[in-house]
Design an enzyme around this catalytic site. Structure first.
Site, PDB file in Angstrom:
ATOM      1  N   HIS A   1      89.751  55.935  22.058  1.00  0.00           N
ATOM      2  CA  HIS A   1      88.914  54.856  21.525  1.00  0.00           C
ATOM      3  C   HIS A   1      87.531  55.390  21.152  1.00  0.00           C
ATOM      4  O   HIS A   1      87.027  55.148  20.051  1.00  0.00           O
ATOM      5  CB  HIS A   1      88.804  53.761  22.595  1.00  0.00           C
ATOM      6  N   GLU A   2      86.933  56.148  22.080  1.00  0.00           N
ATOM      7  CA  GLU A   2      85.601  56.699  21.822  1.00  0.00           C
ATOM      8  C   GLU A   2      85.622  57.770  20.747  1.00  0.00           C
ATOM      9  O   GLU A   2      84.646  57.954  20.023  1.00  0.00           O
ATOM     10  CB  GLU A   2      85.026  57.271  23.117  1.00  0.00           C
TER      11      GLU A   2
ATOM     12  N   HIS B   1      85.094  56.062  17.495  1.00  0.00           N
ATOM     13  CA  HIS B   1      83.678  55.761  17.266  1.00  0.00           C
ATOM     14  C   HIS B   1      82.918  57.003  16.823  1.00  0.00           C
ATOM     15  O   HIS B   1      82.138  56.969  15.869  1.00  0.00           O
ATOM     16  CB  HIS B   1      83.043  55.232  18.557  1.00  0.00           C
TER      17      HIS B   1
ATOM     18  N   ASP C   1      83.508  45.779  21.287  1.00  0.00           N
ATOM     19  CA  ASP C   1      83.226  46.127  19.894  1.00  0.00           C
ATOM     20  C   ASP C   1      83.149  44.885  19.006  1.00  0.00           C
ATOM     21  O   ASP C   1      82.379  44.845  18.054  1.00  0.00           O
ATOM     22  CB  ASP C   1      84.300  47.083  19.369  1.00  0.00           C
TER      23      ASP C   1
END
Length: 278
Positions: A38-39, A42, A131
């Protein structure tokens, strides 16, 4: 450029301890991997847009990430915020697609699919520190003052966390759901700490004197003086001496040295024209 600091929130350890007590440590590890993926989403998108994260804090349902400290445009904030859950969604759908071709994979990837889709869906919820809350904040900031948008998002985040706490208390009369309690605390702490917790810093580049002794390539590119500092940063290369030929109405007016280019990239307003700093 400096390194990206990585930290783990205490709630993450609490969640891990809970999963260990219930004999689901493998599930916890799977969710941890999904959080890292997930990171990564980003980070990749922020780098493409000319930013990087100076800190990543791993939390039970992802990480608290905000990008207001460097005058980030709402459209960039939205793109970076959506990247995390979209990556989780893509990975989950990829595993599901493999089941049609190789059904035997289901037994090995069903937990990963559950983790990825759960993290994606949860992060689409439009409240801080998720988010979806960052997207909501970016949209509100387009029409309202920054402080007003921040207050609205924090208020909704607190209400959401109190709602989850209420559901947890209700579950005590039936089957206690500790996950609701942890999610409530995650939302509450994330809402209160979101501003400036994990901020974006501008990417600026440079070649050290020692590297120059061994030779370095020169990256020369041209821009109109009306082009933004952000556009210039995106064209710069980390392993090169960067020079910018600046034009006005098709005529070259000057060449920015590597030193001047770095100065503008580091200190200039990200969305201002480079002509402002000539």
């Amino acid at each position: 450029m400096g390194g990206v600091k990585f930290s783990v929130h205490p709630l993450f350890f609490v969640l891990g301890f809970y999963f260990a007590l219930t004999g689901r440590i493998f599930v916890f590890m799977t969710y941890t991997v999904c959080a890292v993926i997930h990171e990564l989403g980003h980070s990749l998108v922020s780098a493409k847009l000319g930013y990087r994260l100076n800190k990543i804090t791993l939390m039970p349902f992802g990480a608290v990430v905000s990008g207001g400290s460097y005058d980030i445009a709402p459209k960039d904030e939205i793109k970076i915020a959506l990247a995390g859950p979209l990556v989780n969604l893509a990975v989950g759908l990829f595993f599901i697609a493999t089941w049609w071709i190789f059904p035997v994979f289901y037994a090995y990837t069903d937990t990963a699919v559950e983790a990825c889709l759960t993290m994606a869906i949860i992060n689409f919820i439009p409240v801080y520190p998720l988010d979806g809350g960052r997207v909501t904040y970016a949209v509100l900031r387009t029409y309202l003052k920054e402080k007003t948008a921040e207050k609205i998002c924090k208020f909704s985040g607190v209400i959401f966390s109190l709602g989850l706490l209420g559901l947890f208390i209700t579950s005590l009369f039936f089957t206690p759901n500790v996950t609701l309690l942890l999610f409530s605390l995650f939302a509450l702490f994330g809402t209160l700490e979101a501003k400036g917790q994990n901020s974006y810093v501008r990417t600026f580049l440079g070649v050290s004197e020692n590297r120059l002794k061994n030779g370095a390539k020169v990256n020369i590119f041209a821009l109109d003086k009306s082009a933004s500092v952000k556009k210039m940063v995106l064209l710069m290369q980390a392993d090169a001496v960067n020079e910018v030929q600046v034009y006005d109405k098709g005529e070259k007016i000057c060449t920015l040295s590597d030193k001047k280019t770095l100065e503008i990239a580091k200190n200039g307003e990200f969305y201002a024209p480079i002509g402002k700093y000539l």
